[in-house]
Design an enzyme around this catalytic site. Sequence first.
Site, PDB file in Angstrom:
ATOM      1  N   TYR A 161       0.732  -1.213  -0.031  1.00 42.23           N
ATOM      2  CA  TYR A 161      -0.050  -0.046  -0.066  1.00 42.23           C
ATOM      3  C   TYR A 161       0.901   1.230  -0.082  1.00 42.23           C
ATOM      4  O   TYR A 161       0.434   2.399   0.416  1.00 42.23           O
ATOM      5  CB  TYR A 161      -0.917  -0.027   1.331  1.00 42.23           C
ATOM      6  CG  TYR A 161      -1.809  -1.021   1.308  1.00 42.23           C
ATOM      7  CD1 TYR A 161      -3.090  -0.905   0.381  1.00 42.23           C
ATOM      8  CD2 TYR A 161      -1.767  -2.300   1.872  1.00 42.23           C
ATOM      9  CE1 TYR A 161      -4.286  -1.935   0.281  1.00 42.23           C
ATOM     10  CE2 TYR A 161      -2.797  -3.392   1.591  1.00 42.23           C
ATOM     11  CZ  TYR A 161      -3.846  -3.114   0.804  1.00 42.23           C
ATOM     12  OH  TYR A 161      -4.898  -4.009   0.832  1.00 42.23           O
ATOM     13  N   SER A 162       2.136   1.095  -0.760  1.00 49.32           N
ATOM     14  CA  SER A 162       3.100   2.227  -0.450  1.00 49.32           C
ATOM     15  C   SER A 162       2.523   3.323  -1.286  1.00 49.32           C
ATOM     16  O   SER A 162       2.434   3.375  -2.443  1.00 49.32           O
ATOM     17  CB  SER A 162       4.422   1.686  -0.802  1.00 49.32           C
ATOM     18  OG  SER A 162       5.229   2.752  -1.315  1.00 49.32           O
ATOM     19  N   ASN A 163       2.393   4.666  -0.516  1.00 43.34           N
ATOM     20  CA  ASN A 163       2.199   5.849  -1.265  1.00 43.34           C
ATOM     21  C   ASN A 163       3.455   6.144  -2.052  1.00 43.34           C
ATOM     22  O   ASN A 163       3.231   6.707  -3.284  1.00 43.34           O
ATOM     23  CB  ASN A 163       2.007   7.087  -0.056  1.00 43.34           C
ATOM     24  CG  ASN A 163       0.758   6.909   0.526  1.00 43.34           C
ATOM     25  OD1 ASN A 163      -0.321   6.463   0.255  1.00 43.34           O
ATOM     26  ND2 ASN A 163       0.964   7.318   1.916  1.00 43.34           N
ATOM     27  N   LEU A 193       5.598   4.194  -3.768  1.00 46.89           N
ATOM     28  CA  LEU A 193       5.377   3.401  -4.792  1.00 46.89           C
ATOM     29  C   LEU A 193       4.386   4.052  -5.962  1.00 46.89           C
ATOM     30  O   LEU A 193       4.727   4.322  -7.288  1.00 46.89           O
ATOM     31  CB  LEU A 193       4.919   2.048  -4.904  1.00 46.89           C
ATOM     32  CG  LEU A 193       6.215   1.081  -4.189  1.00 46.89           C
ATOM     33  CD1 LEU A 193       5.424  -0.429  -4.053  1.00 46.89           C
ATOM     34  CD2 LEU A 193       7.584   1.107  -4.964  1.00 46.89           C
TER      35      LEU A 193
END
Length: 304
Positions: free
Chosen positions: A75-77, A79
């Site tokens: 859920y990386s912002n 990325l």
Amino acid sequence: MTSRDAVPDLAALRPLLPSPLCESADGRLERRGVRLLLKRDDLIHPELIGNKWRKLAPNLTAAAGRTVVTFGGAYSNHLRATAAAGRLLGLPTVGVVRGQELAERPLNPSLARCVADGMRLHFVDRSTYRRKSEPSTLAAVLRAAGAQDAHVVPEGGSNALAVQGCRALGEELRGRADVVAVACGTGGTLAGLAAGLGPGARALGVPVLRGGFLGTEVRALQSAAFGGPRGDWSLEERFHFGGYARTTPALESFAADFEDRHGIPVERLYVAKMLYALVALAEEGAFARGTTVAAVVTGAPFTG
């Protein structure tokens, strides 16, 4: 623009810099004699939001047209922001994702957005991911991803280039606030912010992860970026709400109330924790009467 050694024209993306600094009257702080300002970094760019712009911009310039490889969880912002930058600038991007088991599952909305923006995902097991900073492990990951010549940006985007980019945030706030608060994941924004603030101002970091490791990381980042410590900064580590990507009903209620009071969307995993900390600290008397506190809004809610 994909040719090697071609420097991307970031100005063509028309970022809103400096980002707006807005008065935000809040009775909970006003009762303690504290003035609240919101530094709206969430308005810098609709897709490269907040500290993602500040940290990615110098790295994208350094990439000079090469593939950009970076790292993150499901859920990386970071990325998502890197994938969006690749699409906007015509740069190939690869996201190394923590969790080999995710390769066999349908993509969640966050990773699906990355793919839609042209990012190629490479999943690795969690043991390998933990060792990604080791040169031999990193080299093996890059070979497996077919990206040996890529420009590598670390998880969260925090490296010396990113810290230098975030220094501008502090410079934009010089003379405007006594305390500047920011939510922290990997520490790069805090490291740069503190370096950019002028004398008499303090940067306050609110870690969203558990573990008590961030002070060491911030010092290391400042050493890498500037050759040594810079600025006055501290950490308030009581408001992680259980760790990264974790929230509680109390935090959700607080964020919804803040949205109603101030009319801005509140991102839950970072920004809400920082704002909650500021209100709690004010109520504890942590800020002297007459203090002006600026809260950096580093991101916006992900809508899928």
